[in-house]
Design a protein around this motif. Structure first.
Motif, mmCIF file in Angstrom:
data_model
loop_
_atom_site.group_PDB
_atom_site.id
_atom_site.type_symbol
_atom_site.label_atom_id
_atom_site.label_comp_id
_atom_site.label_asym_id
_atom_site.label_seq_id
_atom_site.Cartn_x
_atom_site.Cartn_y
_atom_site.Cartn_z
ATOM 1 N N ASP A 34 39.633 -25.371 0.551
ATOM 2 C CA ASP A 34 39.797 -26.772 1.110
ATOM 3 C C ASP A 34 40.362 -26.494 2.649
ATOM 4 O OD1 ASP A 34 39.012 -27.443 -1.343
ATOM 5 O OD2 ASP A 34 41.157 -28.193 -1.918
ATOM 6 N N LYS A 41 46.936 -30.595 -3.654
ATOM 7 C CA LYS A 41 46.443 -29.542 -2.484
ATOM 8 C C LYS A 41 45.933 -30.314 -1.430
ATOM 9 C CE LYS A 41 43.445 -26.236 -2.891
ATOM 10 N NZ LYS A 41 42.746 -24.946 -3.155
ATOM 11 N N GLU A 70 43.403 -24.136 6.790
ATOM 12 C CA GLU A 70 42.716 -23.804 5.564
ATOM 13 C C GLU A 70 43.697 -23.496 4.282
ATOM 14 O OE1 GLU A 70 39.248 -21.047 6.272
ATOM 15 O OE2 GLU A 70 40.478 -20.837 8.143
ATOM 16 N N ALA A 71 43.414 -24.019 3.039
ATOM 17 C CA ALA A 71 44.242 -23.698 1.929
ATOM 18 C C ALA A 71 43.077 -23.138 0.804
ATOM 19 C CB ALA A 71 45.131 -24.624 1.609
ATOM 20 N N GLY A 72 42.665 -22.037 0.742
ATOM 21 C CA GLY A 72 41.679 -21.586 -0.189
ATOM 22 C C GLY A 72 40.276 -22.079 0.214
ATOM 23 N N SER A 89 46.437 -20.414 -3.399
ATOM 24 C CA SER A 89 45.683 -20.424 -2.539
ATOM 25 C C SER A 89 46.059 -19.587 -1.243
ATOM 26 C CB SER A 89 44.991 -21.774 -2.000
ATOM 27 O OG SER A 89 44.598 -22.399 -3.189
#
Length: 302
Positions: free
Chosen positions: A165, A139, A161-163, A3
């Motif tokens: 999520d 994650k 933010e991670a991708g 991500s």
């Protein structure tokens, strides 16, 4: 974790560009530690080492991150009655979404009520009955731990933010809440925008991890009852909760439940949830509607 990672800070409270750089470096370092503990795609990760001896009654003392992740995954499986099940790794490998190579796993046994994801063997030692894919909950935990590091260093206004999520805290640069789009799984413009304040948002979607196998379309959201990609009348589910790991858990569980049950279950649990049906329609719970700022289908062309 497959991500893109992004940190947005409100300038108020960041003393200098170096302060922002230091915050970013801490986030990257935290995610790297989480990757090394939990990534099934890394040959060198702790979970890969554990997976390679799963089912052999081999015990080990994992790092705090991996131990907490395995315990969290086990609890999520129990809380959801087995609908959240990280032991679908063998199914993902079989369907063409492999991680680091593992020994051949014996045929999957019939699901047992109360089966554990991890077995405790003394105070700090654990054993895995079957290989696991920590995936989404991993994650979510990585986001939880990285966000806690930001707060511990005095940052209260950020969007991490991670991708698909994220964790939103405080306010954006203009003093408004952080505005977050609900993406179109078909790749078009956002279907809605929500106001995220002191919350985490997670999405389970078939948009990215989808491929062809023997002439059929498959994806990574596996139904633990059928051991096949879930076909539930849904393309994506988004959930907003205080904690990113549990937002991940419930977004997947609601996706697996399918179109016929998602509204009733999400409402019964008081979840802020949004979902996209097979025909591209966006629906949401009352709790989701309460924090939705804009809906494309209701914009009247504006």
């Amino acid at each position: 974790m497959g991500s893109p990672l992004r940190l947005t800070l409100r300038t108020v409270g960041v003393a200098s560009p170096d302060g922002g750089r230091q915050a970013w470096d801490r986030v990257v370092a935290s995610f790297e530690a989480s990757e090394e503990a939990m990534s099934r795609f890394r040959e060198t990760s702790e979970v890969t080492a554990f997976n390679r001896v799963a089912g052999r009654a081999v015990t080990g003392r994992p790092s705090a991150r991996l131990r907490r992740a395995l315990v969290a995954a086990d609890r999520a499986r129990r809380v959801t009655g087995g609908r959240f099940d990280p032991t679908v790794l063998a199914d993902l490998d079989r369907l063409g979404y492999p991680g680091a190579p593992l020994p051949v796993v014996a045929a999957r046994p019939v699901a047992r009520t109360g089966a554990r994801v991890v077995e405790r063997c003394g105070r700090d030692s654990l054993s895995l009955p079957r290989p696991v894919d920590l995936g989404g909950i991993g994650k979510g935990l990585a986001l939880r731990w990285a966000a806690a590091g930001l707060v511990a260093n005095g940052l209260t206004d950020y969007l991490l933010e991670a991708g698909g999520d994220l964790v939103a805290s405080g306010k954006a640069a203009d003093g408004e809440p952080w505005f977050v789009g609900i993406e179109d799984p078909a790749g078009g413009d956002d279907l809605a925008v929500i106001s995220a304040a002191e919350t985490a948002v997670a999405t389970s979607s078939i948009r990215v991890n989808r491929w062809m196998l023997d002439g059929r379309a498959v994806h990574h959201l596996i139904d633990p009852q059928t051991h096949e990609p879930a076909e539930t009348g849904l393309l994506a589910v988004t959930v907003a909760l205080a904690d990113p790991a549990w937002a991940e858990v419930w977004s997947k569980v609601l996706f697996l439940g399918g179109h016929d049950t998602i509204a009733a279950e999400a409402r019964a649990r008081g979840l802020a949830a949004w979902w996209v049906t097979d025909d591209g329609t966006l629906e949401m719970t009352p709790a989701g509607r309460a924090i939705t700022s804009w809906v494309a289908a209701e914009a009247g062309g504006v």
